[in-house]
Each structure stands twice: as C-alpha cells, then as structure tokens.
Write a protein that holds these residues in place. Sequence first.
Motif, PDB file in Angstrom:
ATOM      1  N   TYR A  35       0.804  -1.211   0.000  1.00 46.70           N
ATOM      2  CA  TYR A  35       0.000   0.000   0.000  1.00 46.70           C
ATOM      3  C   TYR A  35       0.845   1.273   0.000  1.00 46.70           C
ATOM      4  N   LEU A  36       1.834   1.348   0.877  1.00 51.43           N
ATOM      5  CA  LEU A  36       2.621   2.572   0.986  1.00 51.43           C
ATOM      6  C   LEU A  36       3.466   2.821  -0.257  1.00 51.43           C
ATOM      7  N   SER A  39       1.053   3.868  -3.049  1.00 49.17           N
ATOM      8  CA  SER A  39       0.563   5.236  -2.840  1.00 49.17           C
ATOM      9  C   SER A  39       1.605   6.258  -3.288  1.00 49.17           C
ATOM     10  N   ASP A  44       0.558   9.907  -4.190  1.00 45.79           N
ATOM     11  CA  ASP A  44      -0.187  10.230  -2.974  1.00 45.79           C
ATOM     12  C   ASP A  44       0.795  10.297  -1.804  1.00 45.79           C
ATOM     13  N   ASN A  46       0.338  10.803   1.361  1.00 47.75           N
ATOM     14  CA  ASN A  46      -0.122  10.358   2.679  1.00 47.75           C
ATOM     15  C   ASN A  46       0.232  11.363   3.774  1.00 47.75           C
ATOM     16  N   ASN A  76       6.763   9.080   6.239  1.00 50.30           N
ATOM     17  CA  ASN A  76       6.445   8.565   4.911  1.00 50.30           C
ATOM     18  C   ASN A  76       7.387   9.170   3.860  1.00 50.30           C
ATOM     19  N   SER A  80       4.633  15.530   5.061  1.00 54.85           N
ATOM     20  CA  SER A  80       4.178  16.109   6.321  1.00 54.85           C
ATOM     21  C   SER A  80       5.307  16.914   6.959  1.00 54.85           C
ATOM     22  N   ASP A  96      10.752   7.265   9.740  1.00 57.06           N
ATOM     23  CA  ASP A  96       9.848   6.245   9.223  1.00 57.06           C
ATOM     24  C   ASP A  96      10.599   4.926   9.206  1.00 57.06           C
ATOM     25  N   THR A 139       0.717  11.570  12.409  1.00 59.62           N
ATOM     26  CA  THR A 139      -0.569  11.585  11.697  1.00 59.62           C
ATOM     27  C   THR A 139      -1.182  10.186  11.732  1.00 59.62           C
ATOM     28  N   THR A 141      -0.042   7.423  13.152  1.00 58.29           N
ATOM     29  CA  THR A 141       0.871   6.292  12.993  1.00 58.29           C
ATOM     30  C   THR A 141       0.558   5.155  13.951  1.00 58.29           C
ATOM     31  N   LEU A 189      -3.928  -2.465   3.723  1.00 62.83           N
ATOM     32  CA  LEU A 189      -2.805  -1.762   4.345  1.00 62.83           C
ATOM     33  C   LEU A 189      -1.659  -2.703   4.701  1.00 62.83           C
TER      34      LEU A 189
END
Length: 290
Positions: A35-36, A39, A44, A46, A76, A80, A96, A139, A141, A189
Amino acid sequence: MQSLINEEDFIDNAYDKLAYLIPRKGLNDIKGMDYLAFSAYIGDPNVAPGGWTTIRNLFDHIHVSDQDSILDVGSNTGHSSFLIEYYSQAKVVGIDIRKDLVQIAEKIAKEISSKAEFYDCDIKALPFDDETFSIITTTGTLAFLSEGHDKALCEMRRVLKEDGIVIDTCLYYEKEPPEHIVKEASKVLESDILDYNLEEYIKLYKKCGFQVKKSYALPTLQNKTTQNEVIDLIVQREEYLCELENQPFESEVKELLQEKMCRMFDTFSKNDEYVKGEVLFFEKSSLGRI
C-alpha cells in the motif's frame, strides 16, 4: 522558506516531485507493491487525514518558533515534514521505518531545498537522546502499528522535552464497524488496524504518562472530485511520465493501476463510514505551551 515562496507554489512543487522522482515500473513491480509503496508511486504523499490544510491548521493552536525542534513520526515520503517546516520555520526531523520512503523524502528535500532531516528507524527504539524535541507530531501512525503501542509511546515521551507536546492527528472508529470492514482495510494496508474509539485511543496515551490538554474534530471532507475522475487523472499522468522516460504505457499496466486504485479507494470509502478524525494535543507535564 516561507518568505521565499508562497503557499500554493510550495505545496504544488513538493507534491509534484513525488511522482516525477520515482522511475516508472513494469507490470510485475507494480503487482508487488504494498500500500505505501503504491501510494507513493501514484503520487499520494499520505500527508495527514484532511491533507495539507490539517497540517497548516495545527499551528493556529500552538506557539512555535524557529528555536523549536519537531519530530515527525511516520513521515512517509516526507511531505508532512516539509509542510511542518514550512509553517513552523522550526528544525524538523522525520522518521519512518520504511527505508525506501525515507530515501524518497531525502531526494525531494534536496529538490525543494528543505533542511528537514530523515531517518529510517523504529518508533519503538528512537535513536535520539532524552528530551531532544519540543514537539512531536504524528498523523495516526499508532493506529497502524501491529504491536508495541506502549513501547512506542514511552519512547516518544522519553525524547520529548519536559514542557513539550505531542500532536496526534488520528482517525478513530466513531461507531463499531463490521468485522469484515476492518479485515479488508487491514488487508489492503498489510497491517492490523487499531480499531479503537476515541476514549480508548486517549487511554493509550494516559497509560504511558501523557495527559490530553486540548483537542478538536477534523471537519468531514466533501470530495469535489469523484473516484473515477481521480483514477483517470492518475492514469493520464502515468502515461505522460512513461512518455518522458521513453517507456511504453502498456494496456496491462493501465488495467493493473486502475484495479489496484479501485480496490484501495473502495475499501477506504467503506471504512470511512465508521471513522472520524480528531487532533489531540498531549503534554507530559503541567508546564505546557498550549
């Protein structure tokens, strides 16, 4: 940074870098993306529930100076952290556990002249001295940790200054979801979701020596663009990026992208029927700055 570039240009530039810095992949590589990784591949970042405006609004509720140091937990691809740096002018460190995402964040930081630093490390074993940071942001996590929530929070408390604060932009279940909804979201996820309500989420922090000082609900977002329109835009950009790299945009790749995006968006749309967002401010002492 804020004085050199306006908000809209900064955000557009940082977001655009994500898609352009990742080389286009073939069918098997895209199939194997979790997923990550997927994305990030489709652009994206995130950033946070509610996007970049959520990050901007945080700084209406606290006083921050360029003397502060901020730890962004679960950074990520770095967006952010870039936004926190832009709005706060403070020193920002993003962490991360995913080395591949940290490497992307470092590349983007160079492209946009960000001073944010990034480390690939485990939140449950932070490589920082005691009381290093005045603010810790995350956010949601914690909701995506499969285990070790207490240990993660104790580590966050350890590296937080005595009068520091933790800001958690979290998603929680306002009403209990059907089991199959949680299972499907966890499957997409590839991580067990912490299916807590807001009271249970706050208790996690209290158990580890924090006290909640302030909170506010995230507004419910009204999407102006339909799911199909978003998918079409991403596919069009993918075709353009393939042209830039002199690569064919094969029909099988297009179909796979559409299939993965549809599954992802459909799953989260169903999950969102039971979810609300909250911004929580925690202190570990009564000396806070809120």
